[in-house]
Write a protein that holds these residues in place. Structure first.
Motif, short mmCIF file in Angstrom:
data_model
loop_
_atom_site.label_atom_id
_atom_site.label_comp_id
_atom_site.label_asym_id
_atom_site.label_seq_id
_atom_site.Cartn_x
_atom_site.Cartn_y
_atom_site.Cartn_z
N LEU B 514 0.83 -1.20 0.00
CA LEU B 514 0.00 0.00 0.00
C LEU B 514 0.87 1.25 0.00
CD1 LEU B 514 -3.00 -0.63 2.39
CD2 LEU B 514 -3.07 0.22 0.05
N LYS B 515 1.88 1.22 0.82
CA LYS B 515 2.74 2.39 0.92
C LYS B 515 3.38 2.70 -0.42
CE LYS B 515 4.29 2.69 5.68
NZ LYS B 515 5.29 2.20 6.62
N GLU B 516 3.87 1.65 -1.04
CA GLU B 516 4.50 1.87 -2.34
C GLU B 516 3.51 2.44 -3.33
OE1 GLU B 516 6.47 -1.69 -3.68
OE2 GLU B 516 7.66 -1.69 -1.84
N ASP B 517 2.31 1.89 -3.28
CA ASP B 517 1.28 2.38 -4.20
C ASP B 517 1.04 3.86 -3.98
OD1 ASP B 517 1.10 -0.10 -5.12
OD2 ASP B 517 -0.87 -0.59 -4.26
N ILE B 518 0.90 4.21 -2.71
CA ILE B 518 0.61 5.61 -2.40
C ILE B 518 1.74 6.51 -2.86
CG2 ILE B 518 0.37 7.22 -0.48
CD1 ILE B 518 -1.18 4.95 0.95
N GLN B 520 3.79 5.94 -5.21
CA GLN B 520 3.74 5.98 -6.67
C GLN B 520 2.71 7.00 -7.13
OE1 GLN B 520 6.02 4.21 -8.38
NE2 GLN B 520 5.36 5.57 -10.01
N GLU B 521 1.54 6.91 -6.49
CA GLU B 521 0.45 7.81 -6.85
C GLU B 521 0.87 9.25 -6.64
OE1 GLU B 521 -3.83 7.44 -5.31
OE2 GLU B 521 -3.09 5.37 -5.52
N TRP B 522 1.51 9.45 -5.49
CA TRP B 522 1.91 10.82 -5.17
C TRP B 522 2.88 11.34 -6.22
CZ3 TRP B 522 6.77 12.80 -3.59
CH2 TRP B 522 6.71 14.15 -3.21
N ILE B 523 3.79 10.48 -6.59
CA ILE B 523 4.76 10.90 -7.61
C ILE B 523 4.04 11.25 -8.92
CG2 ILE B 523 6.63 10.07 -9.07
CD1 ILE B 523 7.57 8.47 -6.57
N ASP B 524 3.09 10.37 -9.24
CA ASP B 524 2.28 10.62 -10.43
C ASP B 524 1.63 11.98 -10.38
OD1 ASP B 524 2.93 8.33 -11.58
OD2 ASP B 524 0.95 7.36 -11.41
N ILE B 525 0.94 12.19 -9.24
CA ILE B 525 0.18 13.43 -9.10
C ILE B 525 1.09 14.63 -9.17
CG2 ILE B 525 -1.17 14.80 -7.46
CD1 ILE B 525 -2.38 12.12 -6.53
N SER B 526 2.20 14.52 -8.46
CA SER B 526 3.09 15.69 -8.47
C SER B 526 3.67 15.93 -9.86
CB SER B 526 4.20 15.53 -7.42
OG SER B 526 4.78 14.27 -7.54
N GLN B 527 3.92 14.85 -10.56
CA GLN B 527 4.43 15.03 -11.93
C GLN B 527 3.40 15.71 -12.82
OE1 GLN B 527 5.76 11.18 -12.98
NE2 GLN B 527 7.90 11.61 -12.44
N ARG B 528 2.16 15.21 -12.64
CA ARG B 528 1.10 15.81 -13.44
C ARG B 528 0.94 17.27 -13.08
NH1 ARG B 528 -3.78 11.54 -13.12
NH2 ARG B 528 -2.53 9.73 -13.80
N ALA B 529 1.01 17.50 -11.78
CA ALA B 529 0.85 18.89 -11.35
C ALA B 529 1.94 19.76 -11.93
CB ALA B 529 0.90 18.94 -9.81
N LEU B 530 3.14 19.21 -11.94
CA LEU B 530 4.25 19.98 -12.51
C LEU B 530 4.01 20.25 -13.99
CD1 LEU B 530 7.40 18.47 -10.82
CD2 LEU B 530 6.58 20.83 -10.70
N SER B 531 3.58 19.18 -14.64
CA SER B 531 3.37 19.35 -16.08
C SER B 531 2.20 20.28 -16.35
CB SER B 531 3.15 17.99 -16.73
OG SER B 531 2.03 17.38 -16.13
N ARG B 549 8.64 9.01 5.59
CA ARG B 549 7.99 7.71 5.69
C ARG B 549 8.68 6.70 4.80
NH1 ARG B 549 1.73 8.67 4.97
NH2 ARG B 549 1.38 10.18 6.64
N SER B 550 8.99 7.14 3.61
CA SER B 550 9.60 6.16 2.69
C SER B 550 10.97 5.74 3.23
CB SER B 550 9.73 6.76 1.29
OG SER B 550 10.38 8.00 1.38
#
Lengths: 239, 553
Positions: B514-518, B520-531, B549-550
């Protein structure tokens, strides 16, 4: 200061006795043809006025006093009730006010002196219950003592409530024969405790030890001779 | 007043003193205000008043309770409390009544006080409650007849004395063992004066003091007159009553009959006699020993005749060591003549009756112990006796032939007779022997009795040893099974823990996932946000906290 806020928000009520039961203290002191009749009791102001006359008749009959007393008694009660009713229409602000009540009574052979604090705004207070507890705790056997204490408390409460209602003008209460009034007028009435000082976060509600004796009751029992002397003195004074 | 519930204890007091409060008030905590208090004294907690707030309440409460506990034995009154407390007496009174109702104060004070208080309350009239300060009803003051001497007796039999509790004082220099050591149960009453067992009877006062007859007589004639209030008990009657069984002659007879006819089965015997097994055995052991030795009297004859009425099985009661009866021979033969099969037990009742209880005892005891053990014991005893006394050897060797004879005789008659025969032989034999050698009879019988006694002891010892061994084995067995069970339990527990561990591991893995998933998601979101061109996170907490945490993971 949420307590103050809540105080302020308390709704004003119509004037009544600031106790759980709305009973008016009545004091009689009537002298007719050299005979003197003194008594004190409480009266429920919501009772119909016709009760007054029948009460007076029965009392006089029971005490085997001359019937001329009846009208006097009834009149006195009516007057005092009317006085109470004249206040009833007015608005009473039930602000929290802790006052000192003093008791200085002689009932038959018992002399009682006491002093305690009473919250005028506490509409759940019960002077009769207080007096009963008092007599039980101090092993006072005379059954007249309790009611006398209760009436004395009610008289002071009544007076202060009345003052509270009509702060502008002086209320004349029947002062005849009232032994407590002088003290309570001079000291107790309007002399509420400084609440924030007494109940603030820094103060302790434990009274200072040196004051304990002031607020403790004193009960003396007199011999019949002493009672006779005192009564003679009182008679002379009243005359 | 309310029903008192069982008591609970509050030990939170800083002094660690224990105070008793009712169980129903166990919610009470010094440091906290319980829901009950908030519910019942709402005015302190609704914030409606400046002078009535939780802090004030707690101060009132603590003060009142502490005040009460200054002296928990007296009743705390409201009037006493209110002079020390600042504030509306009505409110204080409510707190006081609340504490009183819940037993947090005035709980230990006696009901009498409460009743008196209630009486004043309800009566209202002139009251005069006179409380008598007598001792509580459970305390009895025992008049001690002789305070120093009577002590042990008083204590010995004194459930009553124990009741007397506080009123009872030990005299100085009384040690614990003086008072309590000899209190083994009431084998007999012990005299309160002389301290000896009251054999002939005793007097008991109403207060339970026991005095033996002798002391009682002395005392009455002496200066300290007493005697009134004392009841006489005959010790014999008393003890008989105590045993709850006095054996009549008839019962004794039937017991003997039963022993003869039923053999060693005590259950059957008890059934026959209608007494408990223990009673029967006890009676058998109690039967008078050696009473008729040398003096044969009417009683014996009587028994003889009775036994003859009683049937053939008891007919063999007659032979006595010291008395020759012509019927002896015929008695022994009688069973055969009546056609009854010979019983294993047959000889021993005869012996038992002959010399009364000793031989019976030996017989029954050796029966208990088992033939081999008893015979071994008998042999050992005889050899010991021989060593001890040369004459004994002579006696035994002289009698040997006859013993052998009788052995054979009995063996032929009774089959597997074993050790009992030995004794029987010994004991029966003198009857023959005495016929010719009366002079030697006394010493003879002496040795034989000694031998019999010793045999009995040996047999019993062996039996006891056997029993002890058996018990020990049993205990070991039980212990083993207990240990076994414990081990099983532990194993079960271990298994459970193992299961638990595997579950935990599974969950841990899931959480990791779950942690890894989260992340990953966060990275996704932040990347999208950046883009998408959103310049910065308003909240700095998220990006900061996540790396932490990581790093943990």
């Amino acid at each position: 200061m949420r307590y103050l806020q809540s105080n302020a928000s308390r709704a004003p009520i119509k004037f009544r006795m600031p106790t759980s039961e709305n009973l008016v203290p009545i004091r009689l002191d009537i002298e007719v043809d050299g005979q003197r009749f003194k008594d004190a009791f409480t009266w429920n102001p919501s009772d119909p006025d016709s009760e007054v006359i029948s009460f007076a008749k029965r009392t006089i009959k029971d005490l085997k006093l001359p019937p001329t007393f009846i009208t006097h008694v009834a009149q006195s009660i009516q007057t005092q009730l009317a006085e109470f009713r004249s206040l009833e229409g007015q608005v009473m602000y039930c602000t929290e006010k802790i006052v000192v009540l003093k008791i200085d009574l002689r009932v038959n052979n018992t002399v009682i002196r006491d002093q305690f604090q009473w919250d005028l705004s506490n509409l759940d207070s019960d002077p009769e219950e207080f007096a009963r507890t008092f007599c039980r705790d101090l092993n006072i056997s005379d059954p007249e003592v309790g009611p006398a204490i209760a009436v004395a408390i009610r008289e002071q409460l009544y007076e202060m409530a009345a003052q509270n209602v009509t702060s502008a003008r002086e209320i004349r209460v029947a002062k005849k024969g009232r032994r407590v009034d002088q003290i309570s007028n001079s000291k107790g009435a309007g002399n509420g405790l400084d609440l924030s000082k007494s109940f603030g976060s820094k103060a302790s509600v434990i009274r200072k030890r040196k004051d304990w004796h002031l607020y403790g009751p004193m009960v003396d029992s007199l011999t019949n001779e002493e009672v006779g002397n005192i009564e003679a003195k009182e008679d002379r004074r009243s005359q | 007043m309310e029903q008192k519930s069982p008591e609970g204890l509050v030990s939170t007091d800083p002094d660690r003193e224990l105070y008793t409060i009712p169980n129903r008030s166990s919610w009470f905590q010094w440091d906290e205000i319980h829901e009950t208090e908030k519910r019942e004294l709402g005015e302190f907690f609704d914030g409606s008043s400046f002078s009535r707030n939780p802090r004030v309440y707690k101060e009132y409460r603590d003060f009142i309770i502490n005040k009460y506990r200054e002296d928990a034995s007296r009743r705390l009154t409201f009037t006493e409390v209110r002079r020390s407390l600042v504030g509306d007496v009505g409110s204080i009174h409510r707190v006081f009544l609340f504490l009183d109702r819940w037993g947090l104060i005035n709980f230990s004070t006696s009901d009498g006080d409460r009743a008196a208080a209630a009486g004043i309350d309800s009566g209202g009239g002139a009251f005069s409650v006179a409380l008598e300060d007598g001792p509580p009803s459970t305390v009895k003051v025992v008049p001690s007849p002789n305070s120093s001497k009577g002590l042990s007796a008083q204590l010995a039999f004194g459930s009553k004395v124990v009741e007397a509790g506080s009123s009872f004082r030990l005299p100085p220099l009384t040690s614990y063992s003086d008072v309590f050591s000899q209190q083994t149960p009431l084998a007999g009453r012990v005299c309160g004066d002389c301290g000896e067992e009251c054999i002939s009877g005793y007097y008991e006062s109403q207060s339970g003091i026991v005095i033996c007859v002798k002391c009682f007589e002395n005392e009455r004639s002496g200066p300290g007159k007493r005697g009134e209030g004392y009841k006489f008990y005959d010790q014999k009657i008393d003890s008989a009553k105590h045993l709850a069984n006095q054996w009549t002659d008839r019962e004794t007879l039937s017991l003997l009959e039963a022993i003869v006819s039923k053999g060693p089965d005590w259950d059957l015997i008890a059934n026959h006699v209608r007494r408990s097994r223990l009673d029967c055995i006890g009676k058998l052991i109690q039967l008078p020993f050696g009473e008729h030795m040398g003096t044969h009297g009417g009683k014996f004859d009587q028994r003889n005749s009775m036994s003859q009425q009683g049937g053939e099985s008891v007919k063999c009661t007659l032979p006595d060591m010291f008395q020759q009866e012509s019927g002896h021979e015929s008695d022994d033969i009688a069973p055969e003549s009546t056609g009854e099969p010979p019983r294993k037990r047959k000889p021993f009742p005869s012996l038992g009756d002959a010399s009364d209880s000793l031989v019976e005892q030996v017989a029954s005891l050796s029966a208990l112990a088992g033939p081999h053990v008893a015979s071994a014991a008998a042999e050992a005893v005889i050899s010991a006796l021989c060593e001890e006394h040369p004459f004994a050897k002579k006696v035994f060797t002289l009698g040997d032939d006859e013993i052998q004879d009788s052995d054979i005789y009995f063996a032929s008659k009774c089959g597997p007779m074993s050790d009992l025969k030995v004794e029987d032989g010994e004991n029966d034999e003198p009857s023959d022997e005495l016929e010719c050698k009366t002079g030697r009879s006394f010493s003879h019988s002496m040795f034989r009795i000694n031998a019999a006694t010793a045999t009995a002891f040996g047999a019993v010892a062996a039996r006891a040893r056997l029993l002890a061994d058996q018990e020990e084995r049993q205990i070991e067995c039980l212990m083993a099974s207990i240990i076994d069970l414990q081990i099983k339990k532990m194993l079960h527990k271990m298994k459970h823990f193992g299961e638990l561990e595997s579950i935990m591991e599974e969950q841990y893995a899931q959480i990791q996932q779950l942690k890894e998933d989260i992340l990953q998601e966060w990275i996704d979101i932040s990347q999208r946000a950046l883009s998408a061109g959103i310049p910065r996170w308003k909240d700095h907490g998220l990006p900061k906290s996540l790396p932490n945490r990581s790093s943990i993971t």
